[in-house]
Design an enzyme around this catalytic site. Sequence first.
Site, PDB file in Angstrom:
ATOM      1  CG  HIS A  81      -0.590  12.160  -3.472  1.00 17.13           C
ATOM      2  ND1 HIS A  81      -1.912  11.901  -3.226  1.00 17.13           N
ATOM      3  CD2 HIS A  81      -0.450  13.499  -3.347  1.00 17.13           C
ATOM      4  CE1 HIS A  81      -2.553  13.035  -2.968  1.00 17.13           C
ATOM      5  NE2 HIS A  81      -1.679  14.017  -3.045  1.00 17.13           N
ATOM      6  CG  ASP A 129      -3.400   8.807  -3.838  1.00 19.82           C
ATOM      7  OD1 ASP A 129      -2.444   9.070  -3.106  1.00 19.82           O
ATOM      8  OD2 ASP A 129      -4.178   9.681  -4.294  1.00 19.82           O
ATOM      9  CB  ALA A 157      16.795  21.374  -0.926  1.00 18.84           C
TER      10      ALA A 157
END
Length: 484
Positions: A16, A117, A348
């Site tokens: 988010h 949000d 990663a």
Amino acid sequence: MPSPTIVLLPMWATGHFSSMLEAGKRLLFCSAGRTAAYSLTVLVTPPPMAASSEASSSQQAHCEMMATVDGIVFHHLPAIEHRTDLAHPSEYIRLYAPQVKEAIAGLAAPVAAVVVDFFGTPLLDVAHDLAVPAYVYFASTGAMLALMLRLPGIQEELASRLREEGGVVDVPGMPPVPVASMPSPDVNDYTWFAYYGRRFLETRGIIANTAAELEPGVLASIAGGRCTPGGRAPTVYPIGPVLSPKPRVVVDARSSSSAQECIRWLDAQPPASVVFLCFGSMGWMNAEQAREVAAGLERSGHRFLWVLRGPPAGSGSGHPTDANLGDLLPDGFLERTKAQGVVWPGWAPQLEILAHAAVGGFVTHCGWNSVLESLWHGVPMAPWPLYAEQPLNAFELVACMGVAVDLRVVGTGRASSVVEAAELERAVRSLMGGSEEGRKAKEKARKMKAACRKAAEKGGSAYAALQAVVQDMLESHVPGTAPK
Ligand SMILES: O=c1ccn([C@@H]2O[C@H](COP(=O)(O)OP(=O)(O)O[C@H]3O[C@H](CO)[C@@H](O)[C@H](O)[C@H]3O)[C@@H](O)[C@H]2O)c(=O)[nH]1
């Protein structure tokens, strides 16, 4: 008089926080050059203790990266006392209301808009109290947005639908959604979803990380008032795909070796030959799940790059840990597959991986950022949803967009869903072009890549939506007024 500011209230979770910051940056750039260009003020609420230091360090690194952009100012709110009785992130965010109000009221610049949000929806009260125009930033799919808007109207019948064998739920603009593909109510129970859906109608608009080209059906149904009681349609600004680059420091700090090693390995592989597996910022596997995946990958014979993270420490909630591969993988697996693939036991560089020519398919938990990153690079997917709205996203990828091959997941949830080895082997072969379904998904993903890029171009639909929301903020803002 300082130029007006847009106040962003992002939520701490990586998927988010980074998405909303990137969206804010786009609003800022889009307003540049206008007579009343904005600045951006980001009010940062620290993650609760249970969300771990990983979320804090990621948040900090994103702030540092964005702080170099002219016109963005960060205000870090002091942490509130940890509460163990609050199960839902929105309850925790609600506690910040007094601090948020004080911070906004104390700004020297006039406030043009507050953007929350969707988990921060309770903070709309602050914007209303201060008489500041409010918007929501929606980091997930248009389909999920349609469902949230729909929920207040169907909440009563929903409970019986969910219990019905073979039951389906009507999300306008989508084919009937099987109950098994409904968002899992573990963290985000439907009461909260319905609450958001109701309160979104109080805003001037919903800024959504999607594009008309990706989800035409659901976006049209929202715009046509088919999701909302009384047919009152909210204004949606589909400004996506918003991809958020991760600061190098986050990648390196969370990996046991330099992230570049992944990329170097990919450099040595043929084009579109590698299947990539990664399960977002919160996904992890236990030994049973990992054993099946390992056997399926090995038997498929395809090259792989598998991001494998272990269960959270302690009680089982919170962030995954970097995997101890010896505990999770079958004996001899790494040795036998060393020419076939790589297991990456930490964080990663996913965006770079999906951009790499060697990657031909993506087994994903269907977090929306991961999906958008995959589509942006034209990589077809195989969905293994774990929690939150991911089952709905998986359904949409297969049934509506056609950019993913089916993957049969047994059970639900992070710890109890399993893909059996034979099924993974079959799906990986299909995904990598071994079936008509896989070839079609690849072709659709290629078309989506073109559509995403067109949407983001100057004159494209996302670009137009950004301009429209900035225009709306200019119109709603009365120059010279500061919040009381
Ligand atoms: O090793 C990793 C793992 C993840 N990522 C990045 O982290 C982000 C993960 O975001 P996402 O794919 O959306 O997954 P979550 O972190 O699980 O996101 C949460 O937020 C999303 C947006 O609301 C929802 O769709 C998900 O269900 C919810 O779990 C993406 O940008 C990835 O590129 C990495 O860079 N490296």
